[in-house]
Design an enzyme around this catalytic site. Structure first.
Site, PDB file in Angstrom:
ATOM      1  N   HIS A  95    -100.320 -20.666  23.423  1.00  0.00           N
ATOM      2  CA  HIS A  95    -100.492 -21.366  22.147  1.00  0.00           C
ATOM      3  C   HIS A  95    -101.058 -22.777  22.373  1.00  0.00           C
ATOM      4  CE1 HIS A  95     -99.277 -22.338  17.913  1.00  0.00           C
ATOM      5  NE2 HIS A  95     -99.206 -23.561  18.413  1.00  0.00           N
ATOM      6  N   GLU A  96    -100.393 -23.531  23.227  1.00  0.00           N
ATOM      7  CA  GLU A  96    -100.844 -24.917  23.451  1.00  0.00           C
ATOM      8  C   GLU A  96    -102.206 -24.942  24.138  1.00  0.00           C
ATOM      9  OE1 GLU A  96     -99.356 -27.045  21.803  1.00  0.00           O
ATOM     10  OE2 GLU A  96     -97.499 -25.945  21.418  1.00  0.00           O
ATOM     11  N   GLU A 148    -104.422 -25.082  14.241  1.00  0.00           N
ATOM     12  CA  GLU A 148    -103.434 -24.019  14.372  1.00  0.00           C
ATOM     13  C   GLU A 148    -104.120 -22.648  14.410  1.00  0.00           C
ATOM     14  OE1 GLU A 148    -100.470 -25.031  14.961  1.00  0.00           O
ATOM     15  OE2 GLU A 148     -99.279 -23.191  14.815  1.00  0.00           O
ATOM     16  N   HIS A 186    -104.817 -24.717  21.532  1.00  0.00           N
ATOM     17  CA  HIS A 186    -105.121 -26.052  20.985  1.00  0.00           C
ATOM     18  C   HIS A 186    -106.017 -26.829  21.952  1.00  0.00           C
ATOM     19  CE1 HIS A 186    -102.605 -26.202  17.422  1.00  0.00           C
ATOM     20  NE2 HIS A 186    -101.510 -25.874  18.079  1.00  0.00           N
TER      21      HIS A 186
END
Lengths: 508, 508
Positions: free
Chosen positions: A270-271, A300, A274
């Site tokens: 997830h990170e 997001e 980003h």
């Protein structure tokens, strides 16, 4: 080309000012990263002061009247430049942010910033003690201040609109409310249908997975995504996040639970999602307001695309499961790919947003979004908030938290900032992620095939070309429209959910 | 009490300005620490820019004419306060630094700062290639700029005085030159006499010492000294240093050589000595110019006191050697305390300052001090510097470097800053460390006894009470005078060397 007294072109003057502001913001980001990774406890109070000083200086420099004068002259000078030229885009985005920033008086900002810190501390105590009353008066003050902040934007249709705009420019309550209602009306029946089916067995994820090996696999996976470790690093922290100091230094953090494989794995991906966005922005935008993601929701969408659409897909594990088994032979050697795939996609009616699966996640968000609006509209008092929270969980998810810690006190958002505009980005991201991915595979049908082969670069490069490199040159809406030809819609997401979870749970 | 328009007392206004400057400097220190510990390579260029922005802002705020006005009013308002009151001290120290800072034009600072970065890069290349010619033109420019900087202080007796004052306020070439001559004339014969004796066997230090265990012992030792890990931490880096972000966050760094026990051990104790000083400053001085060490030399006196006088003494190892043996049983189990004590105090005619023993160290410094003066005075050209270096090593230490890498290119000082005022602090520190320690044991004869028992707190508290807590309220000279009743002198140091090394090498 008009120049100032010191003979420098006006655009260069603007860029110089923006660079100085970016440097202060970058410095603040370093100080904050250090605060939650390596800082010893004794550093806390001075660090809060140093951060406040840097942010206050950056704000003062950005709202300097000279900035307004420069913008006016530049708007004239560059009025014939095409909309999507770098120059016109810079002037347009700075104007948008400047007009918003100057509305909020410095004294108000200082008061709010002070209050945020106090409220956060009260929240930490309240959560520890599982006692909402400890933080209630502070939250009431937050609500008051959130309303006052909204009052600086009297032209807004809804009291929450200005807060929403600062995270997700272009969206308003008028659009978002029906969207959340539509989502809710479609998702609640799906969750109910799944509830009637046999539970998925995800015990394979709940074994002992040594930290070092978890991090080893995470590093491999995110390097494969294209996360560039020469322009970033991963450290441990309490609450995972991505932070950027410059285009050449984009860091992520994670936390590891040795008793649960999913935590570090999916939060790392997830990170890293980003981070790919930030690392992929055009170098021409370094230290400029164009050199960051376009909105919270668009950001997001990139993290969720990688975390869910890619890394919770069968195709991804076709390639990577072998590798994961190699790292955790004794834990996963006997578990089939299919069993693992089902385990990481288990749907459950749960209380905690951050642990929620793809199906229920947006219901958690909708609850918070609606409660935020009710608070701001004066239809709900802070005193009645915990009960309203429980009631909505009963209605939408069929479960009720037996403690406020797992209820209204679970998310930090309302307690370390404003009420309003804090949650919609998550759902915007989920919806857009599906729209972008479907466009990607429509344009290049090799993408899913490549993913099955462990080649994530076809997708990465498509995203970089179509989204990342533009930074915040286009708003989220503009970007979505340019890339997919569509505007924001609930349907692709619902279709994706029906298909994936229909298959997993044998729904008709 | 006179107040300004906004009705705040002038002293509070001054303190508020100083706090903001301290916050910018603290932020720069964090960015620099990160730069040399954890930053990925991609972050380098933006980090240099961010650091320049922070430093430039801090300088601009400190040299703001409003600061001068405030000082004038405050000097009047507080003229009757006792010299050593916190208020009078603050005003006095800020005045001193302000008057110096405003002399240097901002444009010059910017040019110098730019040049420093370029020169540093050229030095790194020159050192790598062992080719002084690569950096020579840059060093010539540095010399020119160093002279220009001196020209902003035309009242100085010597061209190096203003640079010396900024590191070691109160000292001038007129005092330092005879002091170095005296040291040289006394030390050279001692080194020669030692050279005639049998070499000490220090092979016990050159075995394999695993990094983790070295760090473990270092942590124990510096915690025992009183280094407070809740207000600091130790990380690894290329060149060890101490840095402070606030009184509650004072960090040290180290490097570990697995094939040499001395490196991490003594550099940790050295940096912890610096850190004890900063951690021991009165909390009332947080974020104020009083809240830092008084001078480079006084700082060095504290690091050297712990590193040499304490940690290279027999008494220290009476207690700690047992512990060290416990950590490195296979390496040191058969080595006696006395043998170890002799090994860590081996004197050798060597080429590298940072590896030098207590006896030869100040000879290395004297060479650099004299060459700096000769360069500034125009008696030596940069072109002739390498040869002058070799000649002085031949004269004073009887050895000649066969490469510039081990000669004139070894220290970074001249290549990342000005020429002048860069080396005297090391010797000032060595001299003062003996004066302070002798005063400490004169006042409390239990100190050496306690050290033998592993109790370092008697000494630590004495230093804190007499030196640390005052921060930079007193100059180094004032501090020395107040604490020991003496002014700076070579004799105690020479006496200490004669006694310790006379015993070790059996000199008469």
């Amino acid at each position: 080309m008009p120049t100032s007294e010191n003979n420098e072109p006006l655009l260069a003057q603007l860029q110089q000012r923006l660079r100085e502001i970016a440097d202060l913001e970058g410095a603040a980001a370093v100080l904050n990263w250090d605060r939650v990774t390596y800082m010893p406890p004794g550093g806390a109070s001075a660090r809060a002061r140093q951060l406040a000083t840097l942010r206050q200086l950056a704000h003062a420099k950005f709202t300097d009247p000279k900035m307004g004068e420069l913008l006016e002259s530049l708007e004239l000078e560059y009025r014939d430049r095409p909309y999507d030229s770098d120059e016109a885009s810079l002037i347009r985005i700075v104007r948008r942010d400047y007009d918003r920033a100057v509305r909020i008086p410095a004294a108000f900002l200082a008061e709010f910033s002070q209050h945020r810190a106090t409220c956060y501390e009260a929240w930490a105590k309240a959560r520890q003690a599982d006692d909402f009353e400890i933080v209630r008066p502070y939250l009431e003050k937050t609500l008051e201040l959130s309303r006052e902040r909204a009052s600086f934007f009297p032209e807004s249709d809804h009291i929450a609109d200005s807060a929403i705009q600062s995270a997700d420019y272009g969206y308003t309550v008028a659009e978002l409310k029906p969207l959340f209602e539509q989502l809710r009306s479609q998702l609640v029946p799906i969750v109910e249908a799944i509830g009637d089916r046999r539970e998925i067995d995800d015990s394979c994820l709940h074994q002992h997975f040594p930290e070092e090996r978890q991090l080893l696999f995470c590093h491999r996976a995110i390097a494969r995504m294209g996360y560039d470790f020469s322009r970033g690093r991963q450290d441990k922290t309490l609450h995972p996040f991505m932070t950027k100091f410059s285009l050449g230094d984009v860091r992520i953090t994670t936390r590891v639970y040795e008793s649960h494989l999913g935590q570090a794995l999916f939060s790392s991906i997830h990170e890293a999602g980003h981070a790919l966005y930030e690392q992929g922005i055009s170098e021409a935008f370094e230290a400029s307001p164009l050199g960051r993601g376009a909105s919270s929701g668009l950001h997001e969408s990139q993290s969720r695309l990688w975390e869910n659409i890619v890394a919770r897909s069968r195709g991804f594990w076709e390639y990577f499961y072998n590798q994961l088994q190699g790292v955790f032979l004794s834990q996963l050697g006997q578990i089939s790919t299919e069993k693992f795939y089902r385990a990481i996609n288990k749907v459950r009616r749960s209380l905690i947003r951050t642990d929620a699966d793809e199906v229920t996640y947006n219901l958690h968000v909708a609850i918070r979004f609606d409660l935020e609006l009710a608070l701001l509209e004066g239809k709900l008092s802070v005193r009645d908030l915990p009960e309203a929270w429980r009631e909505r969980y009963r209605q939408d998810l069929g479960i009720v938290p037996d403690s406020d810690r797992d209820g209204v006190l679970q998310d930090v958002h309302w307690y370390d900032g404003a009420i309003g505009g804090r949650f919609q980005s998550y759902t915007l991201g989920n919806l857009m992620s599906v729209q972008f991915y479907q466009q990607a595979i429509a344009e290049d049908p090799e993408i899913p095939v490549d993913i099955e082969r462990g080649n994530l670069q076809t997708l990465h490069q498509w995203l970089k070309r179509n989204i990342y490199r533009h930074g915040s040159k286009y708003t989220a809406n503009e970007c979505l429209q340019r890339v997919t030809g569509q505007s924001l819609s609930v349907n692709p997401f619902i279709h994706y959910i029906r298909e994936k979870y229909g298959d997993l749970y044998g729904l008709s």
